[in-house]
Design a protein around this motif. Structure first.
Motif, short mmCIF file in Angstrom:
data_model
loop_
_atom_site.label_atom_id
_atom_site.label_comp_id
_atom_site.label_asym_id
_atom_site.label_seq_id
_atom_site.Cartn_x
_atom_site.Cartn_y
_atom_site.Cartn_z
N UNK A 196 0.84 -1.20 0.00
CA UNK A 196 0.00 0.00 0.00
C UNK A 196 0.88 1.25 0.00
N UNK A 197 1.88 1.26 0.87
CA UNK A 197 2.75 2.43 0.99
C UNK A 197 3.53 2.68 -0.30
N UNK A 198 4.03 1.62 -0.93
CA UNK A 198 4.75 1.77 -2.21
C UNK A 198 3.83 2.34 -3.29
N UNK A 199 2.60 1.88 -3.29
CA UNK A 199 1.66 2.29 -4.34
C UNK A 199 1.19 3.72 -4.18
N UNK A 200 0.96 4.17 -2.94
CA UNK A 200 0.29 5.45 -2.74
C UNK A 200 1.13 6.53 -2.07
N UNK B 139 8.42 3.49 1.89
CA UNK B 139 8.31 2.04 1.76
C UNK B 139 7.50 1.42 2.90
N UNK B 140 7.26 2.20 3.96
CA UNK B 140 6.47 1.69 5.09
C UNK B 140 5.88 2.87 5.86
N UNK B 141 4.88 2.57 6.68
CA UNK B 141 4.30 3.61 7.53
C UNK B 141 5.33 4.07 8.56
N UNK B 142 6.13 3.13 9.02
CA UNK B 142 7.18 3.48 9.98
C UNK B 142 8.12 4.53 9.37
N UNK B 143 8.51 4.34 8.13
CA UNK B 143 9.37 5.32 7.46
C UNK B 143 8.67 6.67 7.31
N UNK B 144 7.39 6.63 6.96
CA UNK B 144 6.64 7.88 6.80
C UNK B 144 6.63 8.68 8.10
N UNK B 145 6.42 7.99 9.19
CA UNK B 145 6.38 8.66 10.50
C UNK B 145 7.78 9.13 10.89
#
Length: 107
Positions: free
Chosen positions: A41-45, A49-55
């Motif tokens: 999901x994270x790669x697509x949108x 690469x992950x929610x952890x990385x986003x945070x």
């Protein structure tokens, strides 16, 4: 006129499987970020690469769910808009929730 129907047993089995999956989904009380925001999901949108990385790459210090909840909604929406294909956190949550339900139902 006669005709033969085939595949009814398979259809019945699939419908029963969907029913069981829906019952299990209905029992769900909470979903972890890892289950909701899969790496796929994270790669697509998103650009992560992950929610952890986003945070982690956000301008906020988040060490707990309480820290995350303390982020002002309007500021998090700006961050989401800047780094994802969504216009808001709610839109991202809704899409992730829909995708989660589809996976759990077995589609």
């Amino acid at each position: 006129m006669k005709f033969k129907m085939t595949g009814m047993k398979q259809l019945q089995n699939r419908l029963k499987e969907l029913e069981n999956n829906a019952e299990e989904l209905e029992k769900t009380k909470s979903i972890s970020f890892e289950e909701l925001f899969t790496n796929s999901f994270m790669h697509q949108f998103t650009s992560f690469s992950s929610m952890e990385e986003m945070i982690e790459k956000s301008p906020y210090t988040v060490n707990s769910s309480k820290d995350f909840a303390a982020i002002p909604d309007d500021e998090w929406d700006v961050y989401v808009r800047s780094h994802t294909s969504f216009t808001s956190w709610q839109e991202m949550l809704d899409k992730a929730g829909t995708d989660y339900a589809v996976r759990k139902l077995g589609f």
